[in-house]
Design an enzyme around this catalytic site. Structure first.
Site, PDB file in Angstrom:
ATOM      1  N   PRO A   2      -4.221  13.119  -8.076  1.00 13.42           N
ATOM      2  CA  PRO A   2      -5.163  13.140  -6.973  1.00 13.42           C
ATOM      3  C   PRO A   2      -5.467  11.741  -6.469  1.00 13.42           C
ATOM      4  O   PRO A   2      -5.358  10.768  -7.211  1.00 13.42           O
ATOM      5  CB  PRO A   2      -6.394  13.787  -7.580  1.00 13.42           C
ATOM      6  CG  PRO A   2      -6.303  13.536  -9.033  1.00 13.42           C
ATOM      7  CD  PRO A   2      -4.865  13.369  -9.363  1.00 13.42           C
ATOM      8  N   LYS A  61      -8.914   5.672  -8.254  1.00 14.21           N
ATOM      9  CA  LYS A  61      -8.562   7.071  -8.502  1.00 14.21           C
ATOM     10  C   LYS A  61      -9.010   7.522  -9.883  1.00 14.21           C
ATOM     11  O   LYS A  61      -8.394   8.385 -10.493  1.00 14.21           O
ATOM     12  CB  LYS A  61      -7.051   7.262  -8.364  1.00 14.21           C
ATOM     13  CG  LYS A  61      -6.488   6.853  -7.003  1.00 14.21           C
ATOM     14  CD  LYS A  61      -4.996   7.137  -6.964  1.00 14.21           C
ATOM     15  CE  LYS A  61      -4.296   6.334  -5.899  1.00 14.21           C
ATOM     16  NZ  LYS A  61      -2.845   6.486  -5.981  1.00 14.21           N
TER      17      LYS A  61
END
Ligand SMILES: [Zn+2]
Length: 282
Positions: A2, A61
């Site tokens: 992601p 992230k």
């Protein structure tokens, strides 16, 4: 994956654990290889159990859970990791479970199917050394156009590849780099040193616009289904991608171009050959 919007969504979904006290940390036994982790399970447990969660935040992230000892638990989901407050999809790939003292609060599970995720418990000094400003660029939502331009204007790398460099700017990954450059109307193979200051401003403003829209939609869950929010929902932004994963389909912007896929640094890049021109002609 992601990327920033997905990890930001995970963090927001973990807000209910702020203020809770960690009762137990478990590392379920499995025949799978351990994920990258530090310190040892025994030391991790000793330093985390009994501690209260003072905050949840995102760095690039990664999901960061801050403890009242000033240590931080750093979850890096990488490709297939999920930080969940719901029942994980299976037991086999659960890498760590944080149980809380408070009754009626679900445990927090770190689940990773491919085992590429990492989990660390870091002191503030280690956190700064590992993912501080010397190691990670400014966050993609915070970086200014001038900073972006200064960092890249002499680079001979293609702009798409450079935007993925977390030392330059933190949080952008493969999906959003293509989306940003489409909106900024810049051909992804354009070399950074050929880009005008005006175009850097456009890249920066479209970066913020795309990422905020994606956060609002709770990120992108692709066909692989890997990404889920902390409450095990799909994201919604995949339906609003303008170029990513749309090879050979007509451009939603100009209606004349057909989206092309090329490979840059082993990653797929998508763009519209009509609205994304080289900077000399923009
Ligand atoms: Zn187009």
């Amino acid at each position: 994956m992601p990327e920033l919007p997905e990890v930001e969504t995970m963090c927001r979904g973990l807000a209910p654990v702020v203020g809770l006290q960690i009762q137990t940390v478990r590392f379920p036994k499995s025949h799978l290889c351990d994920i990258e982790m530090s310190p040892s399970k025994r030391v991790f447990r000793r330093r985390a159990e009994g501690r209260s969660v003072t905050g949840v935040r995102r760095i690039g992230k990664r999901v960061i859970i801050d403890l009242d000892s000033c240590d931080s638990v750093v979850f890096e989901p990488r490709m297939t990791g999920r930080v969940l407050l719901t029942e994980p999809p299976d037991r086999e790939h659960v890498r760590a479970v944080f149980g809380f003292m408070e009754p009626d609060v679900p445990s927090l599970s770190f689940w990773s199917s491919r085992g590429l995720s990492t989990l660390h418990l870091l002191t503030p000094e280690r956190l700064a050394a590992v993912i501080g400003p010397d190691r990670l660029g400014p966050d993609a939502l915070q970086i200014t156009a001038d900073q972006l331009c200064e960092r890249l204007r002499t680079s001979r790398r293609p702009v798409k590849v450079a935007l993925l460099d977390q030392k330059v700017v933190a949080g952008i990954g493969n999906i959003y780099a293509s989306e940003i450059l489409h909106r900024a109307r810049l051909q992804p193979e354009t070399l950074c040193h050929q880009i005008s200051r005006r175009s850097w401003r456009r890249i920066q403003s479209e970066t913020v616009a795309v990422l905020l829209e994606a956060i609002q939609a709770k990120g992108s869950t692709l066909r692989d289904g890997n990404y889920r929010t902390a409450s095990d929902e799909r994201g919604g932004f995949q339906d609003r991608h303008r170029v990513y994963g749309r090879e050979a389909l007509p451009c939603l912007q100009c209606g004349r171009g057909f989206i092309r896929r090329i490979v840059q640094a082993q990653r797929s890049t998508y763009f519209c050959p009509v609205c994304q021109r080289a900077p000399t002609s923009s």
